[in-house]
Design an enzyme around this catalytic site. Structure first.
Site, PDB file in Angstrom:
ATOM      1  N   ASP A  43      -6.307  -3.540   0.719  1.00 31.19           N
ATOM      2  CA  ASP A  43      -5.073  -3.396  -0.053  1.00 31.19           C
ATOM      3  C   ASP A  43      -4.385  -4.742  -0.287  1.00 31.19           C
ATOM      4  OD1 ASP A  43      -4.874  -2.603   2.862  1.00 31.19           O
ATOM      5  OD2 ASP A  43      -2.756  -2.913   2.485  1.00 31.19           O
ATOM      6  N   ARG A  52     -15.216  -6.636  13.841  1.00 32.84           N
ATOM      7  CA  ARG A  52     -14.319  -5.601  14.377  1.00 32.84           C
ATOM      8  C   ARG A  52     -15.099  -4.313  14.548  1.00 32.84           C
ATOM      9  NH1 ARG A  52      -9.021  -2.793  11.513  1.00 32.84           N
ATOM     10  NH2 ARG A  52     -10.540  -1.255  10.849  1.00 32.84           N
ATOM     11  N   GLU A  64      -9.134 -11.867   8.693  1.00 32.30           N
ATOM     12  CA  GLU A  64      -9.799 -10.588   8.407  1.00 32.30           C
ATOM     13  C   GLU A  64     -10.379 -10.613   6.997  1.00 32.30           C
ATOM     14  OE1 GLU A  64      -7.126  -7.229   8.415  1.00 32.30           O
ATOM     15  OE2 GLU A  64      -8.769  -5.791   8.539  1.00 32.30           O
ATOM     16  N   ASN A  68       0.819  -1.217   0.000  1.00 32.24           N
ATOM     17  CA  ASN A  68       0.000   0.000   0.000  1.00 32.24           C
ATOM     18  C   ASN A  68       0.856   1.273   0.000  1.00 32.24           C
ATOM     19  OD1 ASN A  68      -2.371   1.403   0.024  1.00 32.24           O
ATOM     20  ND2 ASN A  68      -2.991   0.797   2.102  1.00 32.24           N
ATOM     21  N   TYR A 103      -9.205   6.664  12.497  1.00 29.84           N
ATOM     22  CA  TYR A 103      -8.787   5.482  11.764  1.00 29.84           C
ATOM     23  C   TYR A 103      -9.923   4.448  11.762  1.00 29.84           C
ATOM     24  CZ  TYR A 103      -7.399   0.816  11.108  1.00 29.84           C
ATOM     25  OH  TYR A 103      -7.408  -0.475  10.668  1.00 29.84           O
ATOM     26  N   HIS A 144      -4.312   0.321  16.087  1.00 29.00           N
ATOM     27  CA  HIS A 144      -3.501   0.847  14.985  1.00 29.00           C
ATOM     28  C   HIS A 144      -2.243   1.573  15.458  1.00 29.00           C
ATOM     29  CE1 HIS A 144      -3.400   1.979  10.601  1.00 29.00           C
ATOM     30  NE2 HIS A 144      -3.916   0.767  10.593  1.00 29.00           N
ATOM     31  N   ASP A 200      -9.019  -2.618  16.736  1.00 29.43           N
ATOM     32  CA  ASP A 200      -7.668  -2.314  16.237  1.00 29.43           C
ATOM     33  C   ASP A 200      -7.238  -0.950  16.776  1.00 29.43           C
ATOM     34  OD1 ASP A 200      -5.364  -1.958  14.794  1.00 29.43           O
ATOM     35  OD2 ASP A 200      -6.266  -2.262  12.813  1.00 29.43           O
ATOM     36  N   ARG A 207      -0.518 -11.675  12.928  1.00 30.41           N
ATOM     37  CA  ARG A 207      -1.310 -11.163  11.803  1.00 30.41           C
ATOM     38  C   ARG A 207      -0.557 -11.098  10.481  1.00 30.41           C
ATOM     39  NH1 ARG A 207      -5.650  -9.132  11.222  1.00 30.41           N
ATOM     40  NH2 ARG A 207      -5.200  -7.013  10.516  1.00 30.41           N
ATOM     41  N   TRP A 222       0.860   6.411  12.497  1.00 30.35           N
ATOM     42  CA  TRP A 222      -0.333   6.030  11.763  1.00 30.35           C
ATOM     43  C   TRP A 222      -0.528   4.533  11.970  1.00 30.35           C
ATOM     44  CZ3 TRP A 222      -4.714   7.557   9.880  1.00 30.35           C
ATOM     45  CH2 TRP A 222      -5.482   6.654   9.128  1.00 30.35           C
ATOM     46  N   HIS A 232     -15.829  -5.713   9.180  1.00 26.56           N
ATOM     47  CA  HIS A 232     -15.529  -4.401   9.768  1.00 26.56           C
ATOM     48  C   HIS A 232     -16.805  -3.610   9.995  1.00 26.56           C
ATOM     49  CE1 HIS A 232     -11.073  -3.693   8.766  1.00 26.56           C
ATOM     50  NE2 HIS A 232     -11.292  -4.979   8.897  1.00 26.56           N
ATOM     51  N   HIS A 275      -3.967 -10.648   8.250  1.00 24.33           N
ATOM     52  CA  HIS A 275      -4.412  -9.361   7.724  1.00 24.33           C
ATOM     53  C   HIS A 275      -5.213  -9.603   6.446  1.00 24.33           C
ATOM     54  CE1 HIS A 275      -2.802  -5.189   6.145  1.00 24.33           C
ATOM     55  NE2 HIS A 275      -3.983  -5.051   6.709  1.00 24.33           N
ATOM     56  N   GLU A 318      -5.901  -5.320  18.749  1.00 31.45           N
ATOM     57  CA  GLU A 318      -4.899  -5.435  17.679  1.00 31.45           C
ATOM     58  C   GLU A 318      -3.944  -4.245  17.687  1.00 31.45           C
ATOM     59  OE1 GLU A 318      -6.770  -5.755  13.858  1.00 31.45           O
ATOM     60  OE2 GLU A 318      -5.016  -4.962  12.837  1.00 31.45           O
ATOM     61  N   GLU A 323       0.523  -7.129  11.201  1.00 33.46           N
ATOM     62  CA  GLU A 323       0.182  -6.933   9.788  1.00 33.46           C
ATOM     63  C   GLU A 323       1.285  -6.201   9.036  1.00 33.46           C
ATOM     64  OE1 GLU A 323      -3.522  -4.686  10.470  1.00 33.46           O
ATOM     65  OE2 GLU A 323      -2.589  -3.033   9.401  1.00 33.46           O
TER      66      GLU A 323
END
Ligand code: KDG
Ligand code: MG
Length: 403
Positions: free
Chosen positions: A317, A148, A340, A38, A160, A213, A211, A284, A403, A123, A313, A237, A263
């Site tokens: 993407d 999730r 996922e 990605n 996010y 993140h 998550d 993941r 991020w 999700h 994951h 996560e 991930e």
């Protein structure tokens, strides 16, 4: 033996960018591998085109392990997301070829099915808690057994994991990185309320995941895990960036909430300490970013020794080629946890016709020989590459953040 006669890289953007490697053999059989990274798609495409494909031509396509070792051990510059995604694409394509020649779906070559289907999580997200719970009920009604939950955070303009579309979430949404705002304090106040209300509405029979993140420090993650314990999350996560694997000891000292991570990992070395010390519960890593089926099996076997299960994951993407390969892995691997599943758009599905299907909360890879995913190159050519970045994050005072 099938000799590799050539290979090409297809870059297409049916709503988002995908990089696909197609390896051809003298037997007329070809294999596909996902090479999508990605926001760095063309780096992997170049790595494959300029540095890997010239080394493949003339080799025996059946020698998957030897080719993997040639590309990993043989190269002076090891590991890293670009290298490992390129190796993954080659590895996946070679497994696809081997299974097609055998006339079997890939999972049969990996030892056969260990279960009837692959439990996936969908999700559910929304601008606030009510909208997220509505979305989760929708998933529950569609038969999902694991969901999730991500919700907008009061006081923050964007968060996010919260999509503009009901089903299709695409975080890489700017031709230059957009800037988001973050406040850990506001976030830590809102997530326990989300889970308390969600458990009340959705009941106890559905698995709930979240998550973080990479936004928390280990001690903050410990506190969030502890605050969520009454609502029995399936996992928390990416609680904290994992460069410092020892940092996860602090999380473990404070909570029994299961931890999922990995991930962004690209090799077994990224999770060695996390697994050895049983600092996580789910790993993941997935096919495309962690060296393909060959390396993922190695990670999973190592994880099994330490009671760590898989949780690949599966965001948008990761192309349908990766999803197909991951499902064969998931169906066969003994220490499977969950997969996922973020649906791709109809445009993406049309470019990548596939045999996998969803029913009753499970995905199944299908029974076609190989990984059961193809590419329609004419359709792919209609969608040229478009530069797209993930956003970046700043704290309320302007400090750059994770991020
Ligand atoms: O490429 C980044 C996305 O795949 C990532 O932001 C999605 O965190 C993610 C997830 O859990 O699917
Ligand atoms: Mg994630």
């Amino acid at each position: 033996m099938p000799i590799i006669t050539g290979a090409k890289v297809v870059v297409t953007c049916p709503g988002r960018n995908f990089v696909t490697l197609k390896i051809e053999t003298d037997q007329g059989i070809y294999g596909l591998g996902d090479a999508t990274l990605n926001g760095r798609e063309l780096a992997v495409a170049s790595y494959l085109q300029d540095h890997v494909i010239p080394c493949l031509v003339g080799r025996d396509a059946h020698r998957i392990e030897d080719i993997w070792q040639f590309l990993y051990r043989g190269a002076y510059w090891r590991r890293g997301p670009v290298t490992m995604s390129a190796i993954a694409a080659v590895d996946t394509a070679l497994w696809d070829i081997k299974a097609k020649i055998a006339g079997l779906p890939l999972y049969q070559l990996l030892g056969g099915a260990s279960r009837q289907g692959v439990m996936v999580y969908g999700h559910a997200n929304g601008a606030d808690i009510d909208a997220t719970i509505d979305s989760a009920r929708d998933y529950q009604q569609q038969g999902y057994r694991a969901i999730r939950l991500q919700s907008g955070v009061p006081g923050l303009a964007s968060a996010y994991g919260v999509s503009k579309d009901k089903y299709f979430y695409e975080p890489a949404d700017g031709d230059l990185p957009r800037e988001n705002q973050w406040s850990t304090e506001r976030y830590l106040r809102s997530v326990p309320e989300l889970f308390e209300r969600a458990r009340g509405v959705l009941g106890n029979d559905v698995h709930l995941l979240h998550d973080a993140h990479h936004r928390l420090s280990p001690i903050e993650a410990g506190r969030l895990g502890r605050d969520l314990e009454p609502y029995r999350p399936f996992w928390l996560e990416d609680p904290t960036p994992a460069e410092n694997q020892a940092g996860f000891r602090i999380i473990r000292q404070h909570t029994t909430t299961p931890i999922a991570v990995g991930e962004v990992f690209n090799s077994i070395w990224d999770c060695k300490q996390l697994i050895e010390e049983q600092l996580i519960d789910y790993i993941r890593t997935t096919v495309v970013h962690a060296g393909g089926i060959t390396h993922l099996r190695r990670i999973a076997d190592f994880a099994a020794l330490h009671d760590v299960r898989t949780g690949c994951h599966g965001a948008t993407d990761l192309s349908p080629v990766c999803m197909g390969a991951a499902l064969h892995f998931d169906l066969s691997v003994p220490n499977f946890g969950v997969q996922e599943y973020m649906r791709h758009t109809p445009e993406t599905d049309a470019v990548f016709p596939h045999a996998y299907s969803f029913a009753d909360g499970y995905l199944h890879p299908g029974e076609e020989p190989g990984i059961g995913v193809d590419i329609d190159e004419a359709a792919a050519a209609k969608y040229p590459y478009r530069r797209a970045y993930l956003p970046v994050n700043r704290l309320e005072d302007g400090t750059m953040f994770n991020w």
